[in-house]
Write a protein that holds these residues in place. Structure first.
Motif, PDB file in Angstrom:
ATOM      1  N   ASN A 105       0.828  -1.210   0.000  1.00 43.79           N
ATOM      2  CA  ASN A 105       0.000   0.000   0.000  1.00 43.79           C
ATOM      3  C   ASN A 105       0.861   1.259   0.000  1.00 43.79           C
ATOM      4  OD1 ASN A 105      -2.398  -1.469   0.026  1.00 43.79           O
ATOM      5  ND2 ASN A 105      -2.483  -1.539   2.265  1.00 43.79           N
ATOM      6  N   PHE A 106       1.900   1.279   0.824  1.00 40.88           N
ATOM      7  CA  PHE A 106       2.784   2.448   0.880  1.00 40.88           C
ATOM      8  C   PHE A 106       3.447   2.695  -0.473  1.00 40.88           C
ATOM      9  CE2 PHE A 106       3.724   1.770   5.711  1.00 40.88           C
ATOM     10  CZ  PHE A 106       2.503   2.353   6.025  1.00 40.88           C
ATOM     11  N   ALA A 107       3.851   1.618  -1.136  1.00 39.98           N
ATOM     12  CA  ALA A 107       4.508   1.767  -2.439  1.00 39.98           C
ATOM     13  C   ALA A 107       3.550   2.360  -3.472  1.00 39.98           C
ATOM     14  CB  ALA A 107       5.027   0.412  -2.915  1.00 39.98           C
ATOM     15  N   ARG A 108       2.333   1.853  -3.511  1.00 46.07           N
ATOM     16  CA  ARG A 108       1.381   2.295  -4.531  1.00 46.07           C
ATOM     17  C   ARG A 108       0.787   3.666  -4.219  1.00 46.07           C
ATOM     18  NH1 ARG A 108      -1.190  -3.786  -5.373  1.00 46.07           N
ATOM     19  NH2 ARG A 108       0.517  -4.520  -6.726  1.00 46.07           N
ATOM     20  N   GLN A 109       0.910   4.095  -2.948  1.00 45.67           N
ATOM     21  CA  GLN A 109       0.431   5.423  -2.574  1.00 45.67           C
ATOM     22  C   GLN A 109       1.537   6.471  -2.595  1.00 45.67           C
ATOM     23  OE1 GLN A 109      -1.198   4.454   1.245  1.00 45.67           O
ATOM     24  NE2 GLN A 109      -3.111   3.644   0.426  1.00 45.67           N
ATOM     25  N   VAL A 141      11.280 -10.126  -2.123  1.00 49.56           N
ATOM     26  CA  VAL A 141      10.143  -9.688  -1.320  1.00 49.56           C
ATOM     27  C   VAL A 141       9.807  -8.215  -1.578  1.00 49.56           C
ATOM     28  CG1 VAL A 141       9.256  -9.461   1.036  1.00 49.56           C
ATOM     29  CG2 VAL A 141      10.722 -11.395   0.443  1.00 49.56           C
ATOM     30  N   ALA A 142      10.820  -7.415  -1.893  1.00 43.07           N
ATOM     31  CA  ALA A 142      10.625  -5.974  -2.073  1.00 43.07           C
ATOM     32  C   ALA A 142      10.156  -5.605  -3.472  1.00 43.07           C
ATOM     33  CB  ALA A 142      11.921  -5.229  -1.758  1.00 43.07           C
ATOM     34  N   LEU A 143       9.983  -6.586  -4.360  1.00 45.38           N
ATOM     35  CA  LEU A 143       9.598  -6.298  -5.747  1.00 45.38           C
ATOM     36  C   LEU A 143       8.095  -6.069  -5.839  1.00 45.38           C
ATOM     37  CD1 LEU A 143      10.728  -6.140  -8.673  1.00 45.38           C
ATOM     38  CD2 LEU A 143      10.059  -8.542  -8.925  1.00 45.38           C
ATOM     39  N   ILE A 144       7.711  -4.837  -6.152  1.00 45.20           N
ATOM     40  CA  ILE A 144       6.305  -4.471  -6.295  1.00 45.20           C
ATOM     41  C   ILE A 144       6.131  -3.732  -7.612  1.00 45.20           C
ATOM     42  CG2 ILE A 144       4.370  -3.180  -5.306  1.00 45.20           C
ATOM     43  CD1 ILE A 144       5.807  -3.402  -2.595  1.00 45.20           C
ATOM     44  N   ASP A 145       5.284  -4.259  -8.478  1.00 49.01           N
ATOM     45  CA  ASP A 145       5.001  -3.638  -9.778  1.00 49.01           C
ATOM     46  C   ASP A 145       6.292  -3.344 -10.541  1.00 49.01           C
ATOM     47  OD1 ASP A 145       2.320  -3.713  -9.016  1.00 49.01           O
ATOM     48  OD2 ASP A 145       2.385  -1.685  -8.178  1.00 49.01           O
ATOM     49  N   GLY A 146       7.228  -4.269 -10.453  1.00 44.76           N
ATOM     50  CA  GLY A 146       8.461  -4.150 -11.227  1.00 44.76           C
ATOM     51  C   GLY A 146       9.548  -3.294 -10.608  1.00 44.76           C
ATOM     52  N   THR A 448       4.308 -12.063   1.169  1.00 39.04           N
ATOM     53  CA  THR A 448       3.865 -11.554  -0.136  1.00 39.04           C
ATOM     54  C   THR A 448       2.393 -11.202  -0.072  1.00 39.04           C
ATOM     55  OG1 THR A 448       5.436 -13.039  -1.244  1.00 39.04           O
ATOM     56  CG2 THR A 448       3.687 -12.086  -2.602  1.00 39.04           C
ATOM     57  N   VAL A 449       2.058 -10.047  -0.614  1.00 42.18           N
ATOM     58  CA  VAL A 449       0.648  -9.656  -0.690  1.00 42.18           C
ATOM     59  C   VAL A 449       0.006 -10.285  -1.918  1.00 42.18           C
ATOM     60  CG1 VAL A 449      -0.947  -7.740  -1.034  1.00 42.18           C
ATOM     61  CG2 VAL A 449       0.962  -7.494   0.539  1.00 42.18           C
ATOM     62  N   LEU A 450      -1.045 -11.045  -1.696  1.00 38.16           N
ATOM     63  CA  LEU A 450      -1.852 -11.597  -2.782  1.00 38.16           C
ATOM     64  C   LEU A 450      -3.275 -11.094  -2.583  1.00 38.16           C
ATOM     65  CD1 LEU A 450      -0.575 -15.311  -2.750  1.00 38.16           C
ATOM     66  CD2 LEU A 450       0.174 -13.465  -4.281  1.00 38.16           C
ATOM     67  N   GLU A 451      -3.778 -10.366  -3.564  1.00 37.14           N
ATOM     68  CA  GLU A 451      -5.115  -9.796  -3.424  1.00 37.14           C
ATOM     69  C   GLU A 451      -6.170 -10.881  -3.240  1.00 37.14           C
ATOM     70  OE1 GLU A 451      -5.978  -7.071  -6.542  1.00 37.14           O
ATOM     71  OE2 GLU A 451      -4.205  -5.819  -6.166  1.00 37.14           O
ATOM     72  N   ASN A 502       1.467 -17.698  -8.736  1.00 33.66           N
ATOM     73  CA  ASN A 502       2.341 -18.062  -9.847  1.00 33.66           C
ATOM     74  C   ASN A 502       2.764 -16.848 -10.661  1.00 33.66           C
ATOM     75  OD1 ASN A 502       3.058 -21.027 -10.394  1.00 33.66           O
ATOM     76  ND2 ASN A 502       0.927 -21.161  -9.709  1.00 33.66           N
ATOM     77  N   LYS A 503       1.879 -15.869 -10.800  1.00 31.24           N
ATOM     78  CA  LYS A 503       2.262 -14.636 -11.506  1.00 31.24           C
ATOM     79  C   LYS A 503       3.376 -13.913 -10.759  1.00 31.24           C
ATOM     80  CE  LYS A 503      -2.204 -13.744 -13.755  1.00 31.24           C
ATOM     81  NZ  LYS A 503      -3.396 -12.841 -13.833  1.00 31.24           N
ATOM     82  N   VAL A 504       3.235 -13.837  -9.444  1.00 30.29           N
ATOM     83  CA  VAL A 504       4.267 -13.199  -8.627  1.00 30.29           C
ATOM     84  C   VAL A 504       5.579 -13.977  -8.728  1.00 30.29           C
ATOM     85  CG1 VAL A 504       4.960 -12.638  -6.262  1.00 30.29           C
ATOM     86  CG2 VAL A 504       2.618 -12.179  -7.019  1.00 30.29           C
ATOM     87  N   TYR A 505       5.472 -15.283  -8.619  1.00 31.90           N
ATOM     88  CA  TYR A 505       6.654 -16.143  -8.662  1.00 31.90           C
ATOM     89  C   TYR A 505       7.374 -16.014 -10.004  1.00 31.90           C
ATOM     90  CZ  TYR A 505       9.427 -20.460  -8.270  1.00 31.90           C
ATOM     91  OH  TYR A 505      10.448 -21.386  -8.228  1.00 31.90           O
TER      92      TYR A 505
END
Length: 513
Positions: A105-109, A141-146, A448-451, A502-505
């Motif tokens: 959330n912090f990353a996307r905000q 673990v720190a990889l969010i949206d590339g 890992t956050v999975l919606e 699997n997408k995250v992986y």
């Protein structure tokens, strides 16, 4: 009421960030300090518990003088941190408590800084190398949206697993001079612990094992590990994709064996309601002769209690079953990274300075000892390589007055080079002895956050908990029960979770190329 508060806080956070617009994340952290040649200002909020009570304390002054910086102490608690974030009070160095959902959330905000792995490796070379030596997956673990967010952290104890522990005297009384090595030998031990009066009191009142019911990943974990699975973790399937351990064939086969043992009266029938406190009570009162819910540091701390209870523990290796290896379940070393405030993303000079300081905080003996323990012969004394805090600084009040602990050093016990300061020779020897030869099984993804998990986890966890308890005690066909459970789990959101996992992986694997 809790949901209302959560929604209100989210609205407040969003409105505050919109109002902040493109302004600096903290007015006191503006680049003007360094541009004008003055000390760089860094806002610390590294801990919500070791919070310094006064500005200009000994440790703050030490860091300011050593690195030519100005430090602002942002005192936060677990309760008020997000409120401060909503008020645009964003520190440069975050506390250690945000979880994976907070991070995403912090990353996307736009609250935390993205930072390149190459830059971390350049300015924190020793720490980066030590992360690689523990578990290179920590960078994932720190990889969010590339993009990468934060400095990877590991829980060093997480490289070890839960230790199979036996009552030594009981083993000797049933003819074993060492712990069982294979699942067949283990079954023999369970049988004799139940039927051969191992405590010699002439009463059939003992069992081999029970289970920790309130923490499901530890539920009969040594038995599932011998089959190469933990039902509450992601694992790599034979085709190289991820699957959920709870629906894997290995979990079914392990459950069938537990069902067999339950029917043979080899498992304490109270396992369905026992928790770890009760496991300990039954071990201490010598009602069970085996436990698998403690890691080495727990067991080392329990040595005095075992001595007091007249129980000598014998530590075994991972039970070799169908997986063919001495596997033990582990919580894993992977943790949510240390997060950095958004200002560091654009303020290169400050970002580099912070990275250089963090490198020393984690891996430099002098800086580590000073920030974590204070001053030798005043706040601590050395016994070999291990510092011991001296009175009156062994109280939280005096510790906070002086400033040592986790506030200025958010990487306590996160680097292998400085971990030595937390081990007596006896504890280190114990750690190495009881863990030698074991291989760990742990969650492949880590935090890992999975919606989809957020949407379905409550329903799926209840479904899985019910199945595994029922299956172990059931008189019905386990194969059929398992297939029914698996199909229901997948249709109730489980398939969506696996697809997202699997997408995250795959994204993480691609990022390594």
């Amino acid at each position: 009421m809790k949901n209302v508060k959560t929604i209100s806080l989210a609205i407040l956070l969003t409105m505050s960030l919109l109002a902040a617009g493109c302004s600096s994340s903290n007015p006191e952290n503006s680049p003007s300090d360094s541009e004008q040649g003055g000390p760089i200002t860094i806002t610390f909020a590294g801990s919500t518990w070791d919070t310094p009570t006064k500005d200009g304390n000994t440790i703050q002054t030490y860091l300011e003088e050593k690195y030519d910086v100005k430090i602002i102490n942002e005192r936060v608690t677990d309760d008020n941190f997000k409120i401060k974030i909503a008020a645009n009070e964003i520190p440069d160095i975050f506390p250690q408590t945000p979880n994976e959902s907070d991070m995403t959330n912090f990353a996307r905000q736009g609250i935390i800084a993205s930072i390149s792995v190459d830059e971390i490796r350049k300015y924190m070379p020793t720490y980066a190398a030590e992360i690689d030596s523990v578990n290179p997956e920590a960078w994932d673990v720190a990889l969010i949206d590339g993009k990468n967010y934060g400095i990877p952290r590991v829980w060093l104890n997480g490289v070890y697993g839960f230790v199979p522990t036996y009552n030594k005297k009981w083993l000797e009384n049933i003819g074993y001079s060492e712990p069982p090595k294979t699942i067949e030998e283990f079954e023999d031990v369970l049988t004799k612990f139940r039927n051969n009066d191992p405590d010699g009191n002439g009463i059939k009142d003992t069992y081999g094992m029970t289970a920790r019911n309130e923490v499901r990943p530890q539920y009969f974990n040594s038995i599932y590990a011998s089959f190469g699975v933990n039902p509450y973790q992601f694992m790599v399937d034979q085709d190289g994709t991820l699957t959920w351990g709870g629906i894997a064939e290995q979990a079914k086969d392990a459950t069938k064996l537990l069902n067999k043992w339950y029917k043979a009266d080899l498992i304490d029938p109270e396992f369905m309601t026992d928790n770890n406190d009760i496991v300990s009570q039954k071990w201490n009162s010598q009602k069970i002769g085996y436990k698998d819910t403690f890691m080495y540091h727990h067991l080392f701390g329990l040595l005095p209690a075992d001595q007091e209870n007249g129980t000598e523990a014998l530590y075994g290796k991972g039970i070799i079953g169908p997986a063919g290896k001495p596997l033990v379940m582990s919580n894993g070393a992977l943790q949510v990274p240390l997060l950095l405030g958004k200002d560091l993303e654009t303020n290169e000079k400050k970002r580099i300075k912070v990275l250089q300081i963090l490198e020393d905080l984690a891996t430099n003996d002098e800086v580590y000892l000073k920030t974590v323990f204070g001053d030798k012969d005043l706040t601590y004394e050395m016994s070999g390589e291990v510092p011991t805090i001296k009175p009156p600084y062994d109280t939280q009040e005096k510790k906070n007055e002086y400033g040592f602990g986790g506030f200025y050093n958010p990487l306590v016990e996160r680097a292998t080079s400085t971990w030595k300061f937390h081990f007596t020779p006896e504890k280190q020897a114990f750690r190495d002895e009881v863990n030698e030869g074991n291989e760990v099984i742990t969650d492949v993804l880590g935090p890992t956050v999975l919606e989809a998990k957020g949407k379905y986890s409550v329903t799926l966890n209840a479904l899985q908990d019910e199945f595994y308890t029922k299956a172990i005690t059931s008189q019905e066909d386990i194969d059929k029960l398992f297939e029914d459970f698996k199909n229901k789990w997948l249709k109730s959101g489980g398939q969506e979770i696996i697809d997202e996992a699997n997408k995250v992986y795959q994204a993480r694997q691609e990022n390594k190329k």
